[in-house]
Scaffold this active site. Structure first.
Site, PDB file in Angstrom:
ATOM      1  N   PRO A 150      -2.299 123.551 -57.117  1.00  0.00           N
ATOM      2  CA  PRO A 150      -3.272 123.295 -58.174  1.00  0.00           C
ATOM      3  C   PRO A 150      -2.615 123.212 -59.549  1.00  0.00           C
ATOM      4  O   PRO A 150      -1.625 123.896 -59.808  1.00  0.00           O
ATOM      5  CB  PRO A 150      -4.199 124.517 -58.120  1.00  0.00           C
ATOM      6  CG  PRO A 150      -3.900 125.201 -56.838  1.00  0.00           C
ATOM      7  CD  PRO A 150      -2.544 124.824 -56.425  1.00  0.00           C
ATOM      8  N   SER A 196       9.473 130.909 -41.048  1.00  0.00           N
ATOM      9  CA  SER A 196      10.546 130.975 -42.033  1.00  0.00           C
ATOM     10  C   SER A 196      10.823 132.395 -42.521  1.00  0.00           C
ATOM     11  O   SER A 196      11.725 132.614 -43.309  1.00  0.00           O
ATOM     12  CB  SER A 196      10.237 130.063 -43.210  1.00  0.00           C
ATOM     13  OG  SER A 196       9.240 130.642 -43.990  1.00  0.00           O
ATOM     14  N   LYS A 205      10.076 127.086 -52.609  1.00  0.00           N
ATOM     15  CA  LYS A 205      10.534 128.457 -52.362  1.00  0.00           C
ATOM     16  C   LYS A 205      11.606 128.864 -53.365  1.00  0.00           C
ATOM     17  O   LYS A 205      11.581 129.971 -53.922  1.00  0.00           O
ATOM     18  CB  LYS A 205      11.091 128.574 -50.947  1.00  0.00           C
ATOM     19  CG  LYS A 205      10.010 128.542 -49.878  1.00  0.00           C
ATOM     20  CD  LYS A 205      10.652 128.570 -48.525  1.00  0.00           C
ATOM     21  CE  LYS A 205       9.633 128.660 -47.440  1.00  0.00           C
ATOM     22  NZ  LYS A 205      10.245 128.574 -46.117  1.00  0.00           N
TER      23      LYS A 205
HETATM   24  P1  ADP Z   1      -4.502 119.142 -60.219  1.00  0.00           P
HETATM   25  O1  ADP Z   1      -5.398 118.003 -60.032  1.00  0.00           O
HETATM   26  O2  ADP Z   1      -3.163 118.955 -59.609  1.00  0.00           O
HETATM   27  O3  ADP Z   1      -5.090 120.455 -59.837  1.00  0.00           O
HETATM   28  P2  ADP Z   1      -4.861 118.562 -62.990  1.00  0.00           P
HETATM   29  O4  ADP Z   1      -4.610 117.115 -62.924  1.00  0.00           O
HETATM   30  O5  ADP Z   1      -6.249 119.040 -63.115  1.00  0.00           O
HETATM   31  O6  ADP Z   1      -4.187 119.268 -61.764  1.00  0.00           O
HETATM   32  O7  ADP Z   1      -3.984 119.161 -64.166  1.00  0.00           O
HETATM   33  C1  ADP Z   1      -4.348 120.264 -64.944  1.00  0.00           C
HETATM   34  C2  ADP Z   1      -4.025 119.993 -66.384  1.00  0.00           C
HETATM   35  O8  ADP Z   1      -2.642 119.966 -66.572  1.00  0.00           O
HETATM   36  C3  ADP Z   1      -4.550 118.667 -66.870  1.00  0.00           C
HETATM   37  O9  ADP Z   1      -5.064 118.805 -68.154  1.00  0.00           O
HETATM   38  C4  ADP Z   1      -3.318 117.803 -66.905  1.00  0.00           C
HETATM   39  O10 ADP Z   1      -3.416 116.792 -67.851  1.00  0.00           O
HETATM   40  C5  ADP Z   1      -2.238 118.775 -67.229  1.00  0.00           C
HETATM   41  N1  ADP Z   1      -0.950 118.369 -66.672  1.00  0.00           N
HETATM   42  C6  ADP Z   1      -0.491 118.590 -65.438  1.00  0.00           C
HETATM   43  N2  ADP Z   1       0.736 118.070 -65.266  1.00  0.00           N
HETATM   44  C7  ADP Z   1       1.073 117.505 -66.452  1.00  0.00           C
HETATM   45  C8  ADP Z   1       2.230 116.811 -66.916  1.00  0.00           C
HETATM   46  N3  ADP Z   1       3.277 116.590 -66.126  1.00  0.00           N
HETATM   47  N4  ADP Z   1       2.219 116.359 -68.177  1.00  0.00           N
HETATM   48  C9  ADP Z   1       1.170 116.592 -68.970  1.00  0.00           C
HETATM   49  N5  ADP Z   1       0.074 117.249 -68.615  1.00  0.00           N
HETATM   50  C10 ADP Z   1       0.007 117.696 -67.350  1.00  0.00           C
END
Ligand code: ADP
Length: 801
Positions: A362, A682, A725
């Site tokens: 997540p 593992s 990991k």
């Molecule tokens: P997921 O869908 O994987 O659970 P999200 O897309 O909801 O995650 O991401 C959570 C927050 O983190 C969002 O606001 C997203 O824009 C930000 N975020 C995640 N990865 C990056 C990244 N590499 N660069 C900039 N913002 C990111």
């Protein structure tokens, strides 16, 4: 009249009847026109006024001959003759007795035959006769119930008649039977048979009449209903006209509007026909009825769907790259893969040959990458969360007959996009379940399959909708729980956890500006020091992604907003004041033990939320050789424990462990904390090392983490999720990791920051693990009193406090 009966055979003129049967004992009047018949009457009148009346077999024969007559007829007395104008003679006769034709005498001017009188038996008063009479009377009773008025004398005669033959004749003559049935009764010379036959005819007549009545009633009811409906509809129309006076859009015009809209739609004829049918149905439904509003809302929903509306794709790979870079830090490989896929899409123009599935823990940016792809392509974006969806109807919709029914999520998403080619992000496909209401995964498969989604049929919409223009992207935390057929359709792109450094960059370059903008703040109004951000990453969050971090930043922004309203002009977040905004750090004390311990080792696990440190504890105590496992562990983990134990027992002598330790020592293995690892085996080497450490009383290095599967002969087998990991080990400050030798080639996947920081020990066998994992070599430990001489059951019991 008795003289007729006394003479057995006689020559007698014949009157051929058409459609009339004269029953003995009854009167009959009819008109005669045929010459032969008039002649026969004249001959009869000249003699004894007796005539043999016989019914023709067929009514159509004009010229009577003996052949066309029934064999049995009635000898009758002519009672009256009335000559009428036009040569018509009206005759009244009284039937006397049954007789049959024996031979023909003449057929020229009139018919003359030798007839034999049928002898009737005497009245018999046996039970059968009585039963037959009763039956016939009952049938007659039912019959007259149906026909209504019948002269009372006839009823009395029927009830008092004791002769079955006469009773049959009496009834036959007085009810409206067709001539064929009457002839059947006349043909019956046996009295009882005659009455039985009549009863059967009566019953049959009765059931026919009942049926007639039923049909009549039904027709009548239908007629009445139609009339009533017509009447009500007319009333409704009148009322509607009254109501919609001046408002021509309403009422029937409403229907026209629907019709016009349907005609305008570019749809296949079958679907159009179906929709027009619904309009027709609506016209028949009373205005304001519940059913009417169901049909109305159905038509509204269907007509509002973007059947042909679409956005134009702006697929410029360079621009797409810009958008992806603008929205996300890092993720280089992922961005490259996405750009490749977009390039293929541009060239082949096939949206859904393979569905993109972004897999990762997540908060690593799966959803936001999906959103960026939509932006990069210039497509509308809709997100559907599939987590916890168990009912197929959520995908495919409820039938519209069902109260409160609506389209499924897919059609609803298309409707909300307003175009037929949006990018639909199917979030958390791995969290879909199945229950008795059907399997949503198979419905989803139909949605994603380009072969089938051209004609996707939603239960509510009923007419097929073309989903082939929609670009579907899915996300999942793990591919393990995605059904195989669905997984086969997917092109997996893995997003992994971020290092603290990456998180720092994401926070400063993306999350902070984003949240500032969202909260109406400027860089001058709220500043974060680098140290504060790093502190937030290490001490306030422990996550694979950056979701909690973003929430913390948002929290600070909210507080700043409030402070601004209260008069503060500028806020700077530093190590000093961060606790004022966020409270005390949540993960202040790292729970990874710093001092080496006996029977405690740091395993590494790969879970759906990223890599985790899995601390394993082993304890031993005097007992009966039991083997106990507690904590969160799957079946595979239990297998690992058994394999480890088997290995240790086989190497007992080499390690210097007492021979029958497994008989009187209980071993308890515990997995204290954390989510259930995805890859059970593992932990094999970690478990084995803990048991060895416990039995030999040698501590395990606490600055080391390990992962590897063990075989019963002590070989170390490769494992999955090395990248996640090692990231977990790194985040927890562990700088040495023991990994299977066979995983050496996976090292290149590991984030360079992590790679550079860690020392890797590659283990081929358990001996390598023991050598590097224990704080001292086997045999050098002081506490060697564990090895108890044979025979003495005394041993050191190791209890840690
Ligand atoms: P997921 O869908 O994987 O659970 P999200 O897309 O909801 O995650 O991401 C959570 C927050 O983190 C969002 O606001 C997203 O824009 C930000 N975020 C995640 N990865 C990056 C990244 N590499 N660069 C900039 N913002 C990111």
């Amino acid at each position: 009249m008795d003289e007729i009966l006394e003479i057995n055979t006689k020559e007698i003129p014949v009157l051929a009847l058409r459609g009339l049967v004269c029953i003995p004992g009854t009167f009959l009047t009819f008109e005669v026109t045929r010459k032969k018949s008039i002649k026969a009457i004249n001959v009869a009148m000249e003699t004894k006024q007796e005539i043999f009346v016989v019914c023709q077999k067929k009514l159509t024969n004009e010229e009577p001959t003996v052949d066309i007559l029934n064999n049995i007829g009635t000898i009758a007395k002519i009672k009256q003759i009335l000559k009428m104008p036009g040569g018509i003679v009206k005759v009244l006769i009284e039937g006397v007795c049954r007789a049959s034709i024996v031979s023909t005498i003449r057929e020229d001017e009139y018919l003359m035959v030798v007839a034999e009188v049928v002898k009737e038996q005497d009245i018999v008063n046996n039970d059968e006769n009585i039963a037959c009479i009763r039956n016939a009377q009952e049938a007659f009773d039912n019959y007259i119930d149906f026909i209504g008025k019948i002269p009372e004398e006839l009823i009395i005669s029927v009830l008092s008649e004791k002769d079955s033959g006469k009773l049959a004749d009496l009834i036959t003559a007085n009810i409206p039977l067709d001539y064929e049935s009457k002839q059947i009764i006349l043909d019956c010379t046996d009295k009882i048979e005659r009455l039985k036959m009549l009863t059967a005819i009566l019953n049959q007549e009765l059931s026919i009449m009942e049926l007639e009545q039923k049909i009549h009633n039904e027709v009548q009811n239908q007629l009445e209903k139609n009339q009533k409906e017509y009447y009500i509809k007319e009333q409704i129309k009148a009322l509607e006209n009254e109501l919609s006076e001046g408002d021509e859009e309403e009422g029937t015009n409403d229907l026209d509007k629907y019709k016009k809209q349907i005609e305008k739609l570019i749809l296949n004829p079958k679907s159009k026909e179906k929709l027009l049918k619904e309009v027709k149905r609506l016209s028949r439904l009373p205005f304001g009825s519940q059913e009417g509003s169901v049909v109305r809302s159905y038509l509204d929903t269907v007509l509002e769907l973007p059947w042909t509306t679409k956005t134009k794709d702006k697929l410029d790979i360079k621009k797409a790259e810009k958008v992806l870079n603008h929205d996300h830090y890092g993720l280089e490989k992922i961005k490259q893969r996405i750009l490749e896929i977009l390039a293929v899409h541009k060239i082949t123009n096939n949206a859904n040959s393979q569905i993109l599935c972004l897999v990762g823990p997540p908060g690593v940016g799966k959803t936001s990458v999906g959103e960026s792809i939509a932006r990069a392509m210039g497509r509308k974006y809709v997100r559907i969360s599939l987590g916890g969806v168990r009912d197929e109807a959520e995908i495919r919709g409820h039938r519209k007959t069902y109260l409160g029914s609506m389209p499924g999520r897919i059609i609803a998403a298309v409707a909300s996009a307003g175009v037929n080619n949006p990018l639909i992000l199917l979030d958390e496909v791995d969290k879909m379940g199945a229950d008795i209401k059907g399997d949503p995964a198979s419905a989803l498969l139909e949605v994603l399959d380009p072969e089938q989604n051209k004609d996707f049929k939603d239960n509510f919409i009923e007419v097929p909708f073309d989903l082939s223009n929609v670009l579907f992207i899915t996300t999942a935390n793990t591919t393990d729980t995605i059904q195989k057929p669905l997984l086969d359709r997917m092109d997996i792109i893995e997003l992994s956890s971020y290092t603290s450094n990456e998180k720092f960059h994401i926070a400063t370059e993306y999350l902070v500006p984003k949240q500032l903008k969202k909260h109406g703040l400027t860089k001058l109004q709220l500043k974060f020091s680098d140290d504060a951000i790093r502190y937030m990453i290490t001490d306030y969050t422990r996550e694979a992604g950056v979701r909690s971090l973003e929430r913390l930043i948002a929290k600070i922004c909210r507080k700043t907003d409030k402070a601004i309203l209260e008069g503060t002009k500028k806020t700077a977040i530093t190590l000093k004041n961060i606790t004022d905004f966020l409270g005390s750090p949540i993960y202040k004390d790292d729970d990874i033990s710093k001092a080496p311990q006996i029977g405690v080792a740091n395993g590494l696990a790969f879970t759906t939320v990223g890599g985790e440190i899995l601390t394993i504890e082993v304890n031993s105590m005097e007992g009966t050789g039991k083997f106990e496992l507690t904590g969160s562990l799957g079946d595979v983990m239990k297998e690992s424990c058994k394999a480890a134990m088997s290995y240790i027992r086989s190497k007992r002598a080499e390690f210097g462990i007492r021979e029958d330790f497994y008989k009187d020592t209980d071993i308890h293995i515990h997995f204290p904390e954390g989510a259930v690892p995805k890859d059970g085996p593992s932990a094999g080497i970690t478990i084995a090392l803990c048991i060895i450490s416990e039995l030999l009383h040698i501590p395990i290095r606490s600055d080391i983490a390990m992962t590897g599967e063990i075989t019963i002969r002590g070989r170390v087998l490769p494992i999955g999720g090395l990248k996640e990991k090692t990231m977990a080990a790194y985040k927890h400050g562990l700088r040495t990791v023991i990994v299977p030798k066979a995983n050496e080639s996976d090292l290149e996947d590991i984030d360079s920051e992590v790679h550079n920081a860690l020392t890797f020990i590659f283990a081929k066998t358990m001996e390598d693990v023991i050598k590097n994992g224990l704080t001292m070599p086997i045999g050098t430990q002081k506490d060697a009193d564990f090895i108890v001489p044979e025979g003495k059951k005394q041993r050191k019991i190791n209890i840690r406090q």
